[in-house]
Design a protein around this motif. Structure first.
Motif, PDB file in Angstrom:
ATOM      1  N   ARG A 278       0.813  -1.210   0.000  1.00  0.00           N
ATOM      2  CA  ARG A 278       0.000   0.000   0.000  1.00  0.00           C
ATOM      3  C   ARG A 278       0.846   1.260   0.000  1.00  0.00           C
ATOM      4  O   ARG A 278       0.341   2.355  -0.185  1.00  0.00           O
ATOM      5  N   ARG A 323      -0.126  11.629   3.424  1.00  0.00           N
ATOM      6  CA  ARG A 323      -1.087  10.629   3.908  1.00  0.00           C
ATOM      7  C   ARG A 323      -2.146  10.323   2.852  1.00  0.00           C
ATOM      8  O   ARG A 323      -2.662  11.226   2.184  1.00  0.00           O
ATOM      9  N   GLY A 324      -2.437   9.052   2.692  1.00  0.00           N
ATOM     10  CA  GLY A 324      -3.532   8.658   1.799  1.00  0.00           C
ATOM     11  C   GLY A 324      -3.227   8.803   0.320  1.00  0.00           C
ATOM     12  O   GLY A 324      -4.103   8.682  -0.510  1.00  0.00           O
ATOM     13  N   PRO A 328      -4.490   1.604  -2.379  1.00  0.00           N
ATOM     14  CA  PRO A 328      -5.490   1.006  -1.485  1.00  0.00           C
ATOM     15  C   PRO A 328      -5.234  -0.484  -1.296  1.00  0.00           C
ATOM     16  O   PRO A 328      -4.454  -1.088  -2.015  1.00  0.00           O
ATOM     17  N   ARG A 329      -5.943  -1.042  -0.328  1.00  0.00           N
ATOM     18  CA  ARG A 329      -5.960  -2.487  -0.135  1.00  0.00           C
ATOM     19  C   ARG A 329      -6.726  -3.122  -1.301  1.00  0.00           C
ATOM     20  O   ARG A 329      -7.533  -2.444  -1.934  1.00  0.00           O
ATOM     21  N   SER A 333     -10.697   0.472   0.290  1.00  0.00           N
ATOM     22  CA  SER A 333     -10.399   1.885   0.092  1.00  0.00           C
ATOM     23  C   SER A 333      -9.126   2.317   0.798  1.00  0.00           C
ATOM     24  O   SER A 333      -8.212   2.805   0.169  1.00  0.00           O
ATOM     25  N   SER A 334      -9.023   2.095   2.110  1.00  0.00           N
ATOM     26  CA  SER A 334      -8.004   2.771   2.916  1.00  0.00           C
ATOM     27  C   SER A 334      -6.625   2.748   2.250  1.00  0.00           C
ATOM     28  O   SER A 334      -5.989   1.710   2.155  1.00  0.00           O
ATOM     29  N   ARG A 335      -6.211   3.912   1.786  1.00  0.00           N
ATOM     30  CA  ARG A 335      -4.966   3.997   1.044  1.00  0.00           C
ATOM     31  C   ARG A 335      -3.769   4.218   1.944  1.00  0.00           C
ATOM     32  O   ARG A 335      -3.859   4.872   2.976  1.00  0.00           O
ATOM     33  N   ASP A 337       0.391   5.544   2.329  1.00  0.00           N
ATOM     34  CA  ASP A 337       0.963   6.879   2.188  1.00  0.00           C
ATOM     35  C   ASP A 337       1.967   6.928   1.042  1.00  0.00           C
ATOM     36  O   ASP A 337       2.471   5.906   0.598  1.00  0.00           O
TER      37      ASP A 337
END
Ligand SMILES: [Zn+2]
Ligand SMILES: [Zn+2]
Length: 382
Positions: A278, A323-324, A328-329, A333-335, A337
């Motif tokens: 990620r 950040r972000g 992503p996974r 979604s959660s990306r 850095d």
């Protein structure tokens, strides 16, 4: 629950032979079978699924290689246009004796939803699998992508219904194999006689001889074509991952199941970005003045460019985290850095006036010949 490494699940080393893997699997499968396990049924079933999945991958040379090379993403991507399925349990043959030994096992495997159910399909001939590679931009790893790809196909000829004979009728029984499609050959080998049964070369296993060839397919029974498929690439996919599109490979020779299409994802190489799961990494070089006085630097990101604010007094090789801005996974979604390492470019030559100004501003030669370095050097040398 995070997935456990397949080798850990089976309790074998990475170098385990196929036999060791099989033995470990059998022991664990017997021990954790939900019908005999002392754990609660839900936990036992989970455990059993985990063991089956690990074996499914490690027992298959090709999948095992992919897993060794790419981890879960190399083997977990059984997506078709319909989405996410895990459905390639094909080791019924390996398990025949284990299954045969216990009716419980057979019942369990059959009723379990997928793994080893639907036995007996081995006899039907399957069309060949088709493999191809599709190249996509790195941004596909962030948002997913739906590229349309062209897949070469070979389908049964509609005019002769795949028989190769005009109107599908003008056939006679093959004189070589008398319609059986197979020929037996007996060869002597020393004292032994070898009986081999193979496909009839004359009718290529069809058992029929074509009297009048179908003009559409010239007697082959197949027509080559190109199928356009919209591929669904999920966000978070890894470079080299393989998508499986069931049933979109080559048609089966005679009424069997079509092969599958395997599409390997190949990301366009990015000279600026490096990816580790990620996390994304990039670097940028800023002029000395920006490092000293602060400013803005343009940095490459996964999706293009971003402006990075450089604070006054930034040191060489300082990592900045955006950040972000990573990846992503898989499917989620959660990306992660984006880490930008900032290099500082020093001027190679200075005019006399620039030197003078710098001396004035930074303290000039006194700092350069500062004795602070010597004790440091001695300390290290000791
Ligand atoms: Zn035809
Ligand atoms: Zn024949």
């Amino acid at each position: 629950m995070p997935k456990r490494d397949y080798y850990d699940v089976l309790g074998v080393p990475k170098t385990a032979s196929a036999d060791e893997i099989k033995t470990a699997y059998r022991r664990l499968a017997r021990e954790h079978h939900p019908d005999v396990s002392k754990e609660n049924p839900k936990a036992a079933e989970e455990k059993f699924k985990e063991i089956s999945e690990a074996y499914e991958v490690l027992a298959d040379g090709e999948k095992r290689q992919r897993y060794d090379r790419m981890g879960f993403s190399g083997v977990e991507t059984d997506f078709g246009p319909g989405g996410f399925t895990w459905q390639n349990f094909t080791h019924a043959g390996d398990l025949e004796d284990l299954l045969g030994a216990s009716p419980l096992f057979r019942q369990f495997f059959g009723g379990f939803g997928s793994p080893f159910g639907g036995g007996g399909t081995r006899a039907a001939r399957r069309g060949s699998d088709v493999e191809l590679t599709v190249r996509v931009p790195l941004s596909a790893a962030v948002h997913g992508a739906r590229p349309t790809i062209e897949v070469p196909r070979s389908d049964p000829c509609g005019d002769c219904r795949g028989t190769g004979a005009r109107n599908g009728t003008a056939l006679e029984t093959c004189p070589e194999c008398h319609g059986e499609g197979q020929v037996r050959q007996v060869r002597s080998s020393g004292f032994a006689q070898l009986l081999t049964i193979g496909e009839c070369p004359r009718c290529r296993g069809t058992g029929r001889r074509i009297l009048d060839k179908c003009p559409t397919c010239a007697g082959s029974g197949r027509l080559s074509s190109v199928e356009r498929i919209e591929l669904s690439i999920p966000a978070g996919i890894e470079d080299g991952a393989i998508l499986r599109v069931p049933g979109h490979g080559m048609a089966a020779p005679r009424g069997g199941r079509a092969g599958d299409l395997f599409v390997q994802i190949d990301f366009e190489p990015s000279p600026h970005l490096r990816r580790e799961g990620r996390e994304a990494y990039t670097e940028t070089t800023i002029p000395l003045a920006t490092a000293l006085l602060g400013g803005v630097a343009t940095v490459p990101t996964v999706e293009g460019e971003a402006q990075l604010t450089i604070p006054s007094g930034t040191q060489p090789e300082t990592p900045f985290r955006l950040r972000g801005e990573g990846f992503p996974r898989l499917g989620g979604s959660s990306r992660g850095d984006l880490t930008v390492t900032v290099h500082i470019e020093l001027p190679r030559s200075l005019s006399g006036r620039e030197k003078e100004l710098l001396r004035e501003a930074l303290g000039g030669t006194e700092r350069e010949s500062s004795p602070k370095r010597e004790p440091l050097f001695r300390r290290r040398a000791r």
